[in-house]
Design a protein around this motif. Sequence first.
Motif, short mmCIF file in Angstrom:
data_model
loop_
_atom_site.label_atom_id
_atom_site.label_comp_id
_atom_site.label_asym_id
_atom_site.label_seq_id
_atom_site.Cartn_x
_atom_site.Cartn_y
_atom_site.Cartn_z
N VAL A 1 10.28 -27.05 16.34
CA VAL A 1 10.04 -27.08 14.90
C VAL A 1 9.33 -28.39 14.57
N GLU A 2 8.31 -28.31 13.74
CA GLU A 2 7.52 -29.49 13.37
C GLU A 2 8.43 -30.54 12.73
N THR B 1 16.47 -23.80 12.84
CA THR B 1 17.10 -24.69 11.84
C THR B 1 17.97 -23.86 10.89
N GLU C 1 10.22 -21.40 3.36
CA GLU C 1 9.07 -21.24 4.24
C GLU C 1 8.91 -22.42 5.18
N VAL C 2 9.12 -23.63 4.67
CA VAL C 2 8.90 -24.83 5.46
C VAL C 2 10.09 -25.16 6.36
N ALA C 3 11.29 -25.05 5.84
CA ALA C 3 12.45 -25.65 6.52
C ALA C 3 13.38 -24.66 7.21
N LEU D 1 8.36 -32.00 0.53
CA LEU D 1 7.67 -30.93 1.25
C LEU D 1 6.30 -31.37 1.76
N THR E 1 13.03 -31.89 6.52
CA THR E 1 13.31 -31.18 5.27
C THR E 1 14.56 -30.31 5.41
N HIS F 1 14.18 -21.89 9.57
CA HIS F 1 13.72 -21.11 10.72
C HIS F 1 14.94 -20.76 11.57
N ARG G 1 8.34 -32.68 10.28
CA ARG G 1 8.53 -32.70 8.82
C ARG G 1 9.44 -31.55 8.38
N ALA G 2 9.27 -30.38 9.01
CA ALA G 2 10.14 -29.26 8.69
C ALA G 2 11.58 -29.56 9.10
N ARG G 3 11.74 -30.21 10.26
CA ARG G 3 13.08 -30.56 10.72
C ARG G 3 13.75 -31.53 9.74
#
Length: 678
Positions: free
Chosen positions: A380-381, A331, A324-326, A360, A387, A328, A383-385
């Motif tokens: 992409v935010e 990415t 969910e976070v990383a 996370l 992670t 996309h 922190r997500a990038r």
Amino acid sequence: MKPTVDVNGAATTLDKRVASLDDAIQAMADTRDFGKHTKLRRVLEALRRVLRQPGGAAAIQDRAQAIEDAGLFQGTDWASPEILIPVLAGPGLHSADADTVVMEATSELRMLAVARGEYAHPTLPADDARQFLSQVLATNLELLFSAPSEAERAQQGRTAQLIRDLFRHLAEEIGYDSVLDNLVDEIWRILRQRPIQVEAVQALITRIAVYRGDPDVDLGVSAGQGIDRLITSLFGTTEACRDDPGMEVFRSRLEAMDAGGLQYEASGFARAMHDTGLVSPYHAELLRFLLHESDYLVGEALGLSDTGRNCLLRYSQLVHRLIEVAVHPQTAQSLYGLALLLDRGILYEPPLVPALWRQLSLELAPAARERLTAVFGEDVEPRARLTAGVLSMLGQPLGVGQGDNPTCQSARALSMWSYNDPDYLLQMVVWAARDDEVLMHFEGQPISSKDSGTGVATTLPMDLDPVSLIVVPHLDRIYAEMGRHCVGRPGDPHRWVNPEFHGWWTPRGFHINVDVATGNLVDLDEFLRQFHACYHPAYNGEQPLIHPQPAGVAVTDSAARYVGWHAITILRVAPDPQDVMRVYFFNPNNDSGQDWGDGVVVSTAGNGERFGEASLPFDQFASRLYIFHADPLEHGEPERVPAEDIARITGYIERSWGNDRRPAGMLQALEGPAGLGT
């Protein structure tokens, strides 16, 4: 070499410029070697004027042998065309220095004359010349099919168009088919090494896909062979995205599918991913969709082994949150890292799961956010990038690259920690990303990246994966500071730096075959015997290597000439499928497949290598080794190593980087091992 004339028989502009070139070539040919440099400017100017004319490339091709015989390339690497490297031709042709562009262009036309059989070169066979040109064209496709960009026009002026005219002439002479075939081979060679950073490969595949769809571009009759798998791995992997419909249409198609259709899509994407090492953005969209279906389909989409499936089921909540976070479409490549992370089974190591939960929710320091945004953009935010980068590095520890930076030590450390101590790697990421500081210790003394001086890199590295982008600047400064703590100590500083920097598993026993003060070879026989006794199964009691070990090699070019010291990791020593004992190692320099001269060609596939490994036969590897670590309490049997094996390796050394390093010589090392290159 007949002059070109117009319909009235009058000399054209090209005729006049070719005549001036012939005069300049003759003047250089008539000059003794020590004075040829005085004629260089005249020849270069004449070549530039001819190249700018229609038909100029062909005229220079006709004169290739005369130009070389006159001495244009004397004293440069171009004087030995058999050692030239295709990938370096592009930077030469893109140079802002017009003389470099002209020299490179003239060299390519000499290659063409050789390839066409017009010039029987004494050191370069025609087939090798054709192969070289095919690779140059393949790796610079934009020069064949694209107009100069504004940046190129501003930097190079009229020279930018000159280069494109040159490339069209080269392609027409050798054929477009071989260009594409070589490009496909090169892409697969890189992908077999499974790098984390695949943006350059993706860009090449995208360009080919665009050119194939352009009716004005002719890629030759064999253009479909081998490239389809690469294009479909990104843009048309499965039935639902065969026509590259865009994410909204693709998701609507997924919503209309039953479980069987979704499984078909999932397994199709997984096969393509594990086949190529590339991940389609549609694959990431599918995986996010499947989070709301079943873990069975998630496992199918990741292409997991039994170990990976067990990890997914045991830690389902964590894996879902990581996706969910990383993961996309922007990415998507991190999806491959996640699959390999699960297959490694490292989530069963007690610190890993809580460390990933911490990752996370990690709050990034402003400096870390700014660097991630500056390099990767805002889609992409940050922190997500980061992670996503963590997933890639944990899944592909041998895919780490140093970029175009002198930071092989730091890249090697990140790879080693991911491979051998992943929770320590995650701690490093936290310190660097959250605190904007990394604290390590050297012989009990704390060393802070904030308080340390400059590192080996003089500028901040930017061409790196997300984790390296944040962590490497800190490690680089600490590594250099450890080196400064060793100033004044006798010998090579890596004796003390490597165990403190890389980890406890790096033994304190240290062997080097170069005298730091003089650069001369020392104790070569003992060095080679000890290396056999420590690493060769026949002389170390058949003890496999337990932990990856830092080592230093003397890198040589394809002519076996010394280039510099370089940091690598010895991973294992084992017989290959042909029963040849090989050293398998990690090289952080982005592309491990290199020709080090004298028959020493580093292999990355086909000799028992795992993804990301490079290898050489044991004696060839030993011939480029100059530093290694070993447990001083494990002695092996150095006296059993046959003298002929030592003599053979010594021969390799003396024919390459050691040819002027014998103690009797006069060499004083300008940049010895103390330069902390390994």
